[in-house]
Design a protein around this motif. Structure first.
Motif, mmCIF file in Angstrom:
data_model
loop_
_atom_site.group_PDB
_atom_site.id
_atom_site.type_symbol
_atom_site.label_atom_id
_atom_site.label_comp_id
_atom_site.label_asym_id
_atom_site.label_seq_id
_atom_site.Cartn_x
_atom_site.Cartn_y
_atom_site.Cartn_z
ATOM 1 N N ILE A 116 7.302 9.661 -13.459
ATOM 2 C CA ILE A 116 6.476 10.865 -13.556
ATOM 3 C C ILE A 116 5.068 10.452 -13.967
ATOM 4 O O ILE A 116 4.892 9.636 -14.873
ATOM 5 N N GLY A 117 4.073 11.014 -13.288
ATOM 6 C CA GLY A 117 2.686 10.702 -13.615
ATOM 7 C C GLY A 117 1.802 11.928 -13.486
ATOM 8 O O GLY A 117 2.282 13.058 -13.400
ATOM 9 N N HIS A 118 0.492 11.689 -13.468
ATOM 10 C CA HIS A 118 -0.453 12.797 -13.345
ATOM 11 C C HIS A 118 -0.498 13.336 -11.926
ATOM 12 O O HIS A 118 -0.681 14.534 -11.707
ATOM 13 N N GLY A 119 -0.353 12.458 -10.951
ATOM 14 C CA GLY A 119 -0.611 12.827 -9.566
ATOM 15 C C GLY A 119 -2.053 12.504 -9.211
ATOM 16 O O GLY A 119 -2.940 12.530 -10.073
ATOM 17 N N VAL A 120 -2.287 12.161 -7.947
ATOM 18 C CA VAL A 120 -3.652 11.872 -7.502
ATOM 19 C C VAL A 120 -4.512 13.128 -7.707
ATOM 20 O O VAL A 120 -4.156 14.213 -7.220
ATOM 21 N N PRO A 121 -5.614 13.024 -8.444
ATOM 22 C CA PRO A 121 -6.397 14.219 -8.792
ATOM 23 C C PRO A 121 -6.776 15.092 -7.595
ATOM 24 O O PRO A 121 -6.731 16.325 -7.695
ATOM 25 N N ALA A 122 -7.150 14.476 -6.478
ATOM 26 C CA ALA A 122 -7.569 15.275 -5.321
ATOM 27 C C ALA A 122 -6.423 16.126 -4.797
ATOM 28 O O ALA A 122 -6.616 17.290 -4.424
ATOM 29 N N TRP A 123 -5.221 15.562 -4.753
ATOM 30 C CA TRP A 123 -4.066 16.319 -4.254
ATOM 31 C C TRP A 123 -3.677 17.419 -5.237
ATOM 32 O O TRP A 123 -3.333 18.533 -4.836
ATOM 33 N N VAL A 124 -3.710 17.109 -6.524
ATOM 34 C CA VAL A 124 -3.386 18.114 -7.531
ATOM 35 C C VAL A 124 -4.390 19.267 -7.458
ATOM 36 O O VAL A 124 -4.019 20.444 -7.560
ATOM 37 N N ALA A 125 -5.657 18.929 -7.248
ATOM 38 C CA ALA A 125 -6.693 19.965 -7.138
ATOM 39 C C ALA A 125 -6.471 20.844 -5.914
ATOM 40 O O ALA A 125 -6.761 22.049 -5.955
ATOM 41 N N GLN A 126 -5.969 20.272 -4.827
ATOM 42 C CA GLN A 126 -5.692 21.073 -3.628
ATOM 43 C C GLN A 126 -4.687 22.175 -3.912
ATOM 44 O O GLN A 126 -4.693 23.216 -3.259
ATOM 45 N N MET A 127 -3.805 21.935 -4.899
ATOM 46 C CA MET A 127 -2.793 22.934 -5.240
ATOM 47 C C MET A 127 -3.233 23.818 -6.404
ATOM 48 O O MET A 127 -2.473 24.677 -6.856
ATOM 49 N N GLY A 128 -4.459 23.604 -6.885
ATOM 50 C CA GLY A 128 -4.954 24.397 -8.000
ATOM 51 C C GLY A 128 -4.204 24.142 -9.292
ATOM 52 O O GLY A 128 -4.077 25.042 -10.134
ATOM 53 N N LEU A 129 -3.731 22.907 -9.487
ATOM 54 C CA LEU A 129 -2.878 22.597 -10.629
ATOM 55 C C LEU A 129 -3.518 21.631 -11.626
ATOM 56 O O LEU A 129 -2.828 21.125 -12.503
ATOM 57 N N THR A 130 -4.787 21.369 -11.504
ATOM 58 C CA THR A 130 -5.433 20.397 -12.378
ATOM 59 C C THR A 130 -5.410 20.865 -13.834
ATOM 60 O O THR A 130 -5.974 21.913 -14.163
ATOM 61 N N PRO A 131 -4.765 20.126 -14.730
ATOM 62 C CA PRO A 131 -4.728 20.537 -16.138
ATOM 63 C C PRO A 131 -6.008 20.128 -16.867
ATOM 64 O O PRO A 131 -6.640 19.122 -16.525
ATOM 65 N N LYS A 132 -6.384 20.902 -17.878
ATOM 66 C CA LYS A 132 -7.558 20.534 -18.678
ATOM 67 C C LYS A 132 -7.294 19.253 -19.458
ATOM 68 O O LYS A 132 -8.203 18.459 -19.683
ATOM 69 N N SER A 133 -6.054 19.054 -19.866
ATOM 70 C CA SER A 133 -5.673 17.839 -20.603
ATOM 71 C C SER A 133 -4.507 17.178 -19.873
ATOM 72 O O SER A 133 -3.339 17.495 -20.147
ATOM 73 N N PRO A 134 -4.784 16.272 -18.936
ATOM 74 C CA PRO A 134 -3.700 15.624 -18.195
ATOM 75 C C PRO A 134 -2.689 14.916 -19.093
ATOM 76 O O PRO A 134 -1.482 14.962 -18.823
ATOM 77 N N MET A 135 -3.154 14.277 -20.163
ATOM 78 C CA MET A 135 -2.233 13.559 -21.043
ATOM 79 C C MET A 135 -1.292 14.525 -21.763
ATOM 80 O O MET A 135 -0.107 14.243 -21.948
ATOM 81 N N ARG A 136 -1.830 15.672 -22.171
ATOM 82 C CA ARG A 136 -1.001 16.664 -22.837
ATOM 83 C C ARG A 136 0.045 17.209 -21.876
ATOM 84 O O ARG A 136 1.223 17.371 -22.233
ATOM 85 N N ALA A 137 -0.369 17.501 -20.651
ATOM 86 C CA ALA A 137 0.575 18.015 -19.661
ATOM 87 C C ALA A 137 1.680 17.001 -19.380
ATOM 88 O O ALA A 137 2.864 17.355 -19.284
ATOM 89 N N LEU A 138 1.309 15.735 -19.259
ATOM 90 C CA LEU A 138 2.294 14.687 -18.990
ATOM 91 C C LEU A 138 3.263 14.545 -20.158
ATOM 92 O O LEU A 138 4.485 14.415 -19.959
#
Length: 330
Positions: free
Chosen positions: A95-117
């Motif tokens: 499990i990881g963050h996901g490539v930022p561009a792909w995550v952004a395409q789904m509108g799922l970019t977290p403000k704190s990626p480390m916290r979400a992970l």
């Protein structure tokens, strides 16, 4: 799991209907693992893992990695448990963050990626290891009396897929390993493993910290032809992610930034041969066998080869099995 394992990465460009067949061939040829990548929007990671597991009987199947925000962690835990029960002891989920561009395409970019992970992996582990209903209100994920109806029959290792120092240490605190990206030289492997072990110790956790490592690979009796086979792939990744701790481990970040400013073509033309030799595994069968053993010595308990170019995977598998595997000292 024993150390000194050798795996094959089936790229996301692999047609879904070929995953089972190719996984079975990897097993027949004597490889220890098959790794799959859930790159959005190619093949689905859990579906691909199920196909690979169903087509094989011995080989371990790694999924490295799914984005922590693409599914709710409860749904991810359910998928992991289902596969573990069906194919005990053979699934290695990452499990990881996901490539930022792909995550952004789904509108799922977290403000704190480390916290979400952290929330995701902690929730997944809780559901996989406890039969009690789990309730928590997180910043990103909520669990309200969630319990798995079909929990796994045994312990499932969880991997992160992170690059930076904080992420590598976090992997040791909350996971059992860290899937290391392509472009990882042996120096980075040792650094990332040490940070993971430090994180385990800080969290009071025991056990072995695993660092399966993806490496772009080409085998050819003509060393220069093998180098050419990985050169464009290296340039692609360097262009996509730029300077990182991966390349910083061998002190080339400033030059990477300079070349990357000119784009892919500048990287292909300007990349020194030394980079190819240190960021990939390429050359004659003897040279490739020695490089694999260097990665093992650096701490990569599993070296996951990514044969290049992608359209030669089948022939590269046969060549590696026939000419490289017998040269390994394990």
């Amino acid at each position: 799991m024993a150390a000194s394992r050798l795996g094959i990465l089936l790229l996301s460009t692999t047609a879904p209907e070929r995953i089972g067949q190719m996984s079975a061939r990897c097993e027949d040829l004597g490889f220890d693992e098959v790794w799959l990548a859930e790159d959005y929007f190619f093949y689905g990671g859990f579906n691909a893992a199920a196909q690979a597991l169903a087509a094989t009987g011995r080989i371990r199947v790694g999924l490295g990695v799914i984005s922590c925000v693409a599914r709710h962690p409860a749904a991810t835990a359910m998928e992991i448990a289902s596969l573990e029960r069906s194919f005990p002891g053979r699934l290695l989920p990452g499990i990881g963050h996901g490539v930022p561009a792909w995550v952004a395409q789904m509108g799922l970019t977290p403000k704190s990626p480390m916290r979400a992970l952290t929330e995701a992996v902690t929730g997944i582990r809780t559901l996989l290891t406890s039969s009690e209903p789990f309730t928590t209100e997180g910043e990103y994920f909520t669990f309200r009396d969630v319990a798995l109806f079909h929990p796994p029959g045994g312990e499932v290792p969880l991997y992160l897929g992170v690059i930076g120092a904080k992420g590598c240490e976090l992997a040791g605190r909350i996971a059992d390993g860290n899937v290391l990206s392509v472009l990882a030289p042996t120096e980075y492997v040792t650094w990332a493993r040490d940070l993971g072990q430090r994180g385990m110790a800080a969290a009071g956790r025991s056990g072995t910290f695993s660092v399966p490592t993806y490496v772009l690979t080409a085998v050819d009796e003509d060393r220069d032809r093998a180098r050419r086979a990985v050169r464009e792939s290296l340039a692609f990744y360097l262009d996509a992610i730029g300077p990182t701790p991966l390349t910083g481990a061998i002190g080339i970040n400033d030059t990477v930034a300079e070349l990357a400013a000119g784009g892919f073509a500048a990287l292909v033309d300007g990349m020194p041969d030394e980079w190819v030799d240190r960021l990939a595994i390429c050359g004659t069968p003897d040279e490739v066998a020695k490089r694999i053993e260097q990665y093992w010595a650096a701490g990569a308990d599993s070296v996951v080869l990514s044969p290049q170019p992608a359209d030669t995977v089948g022939s590269q598998l046969e060549l590696i099995a026939a000419e490289v595997l017998p040269r390994l000292s394990r």
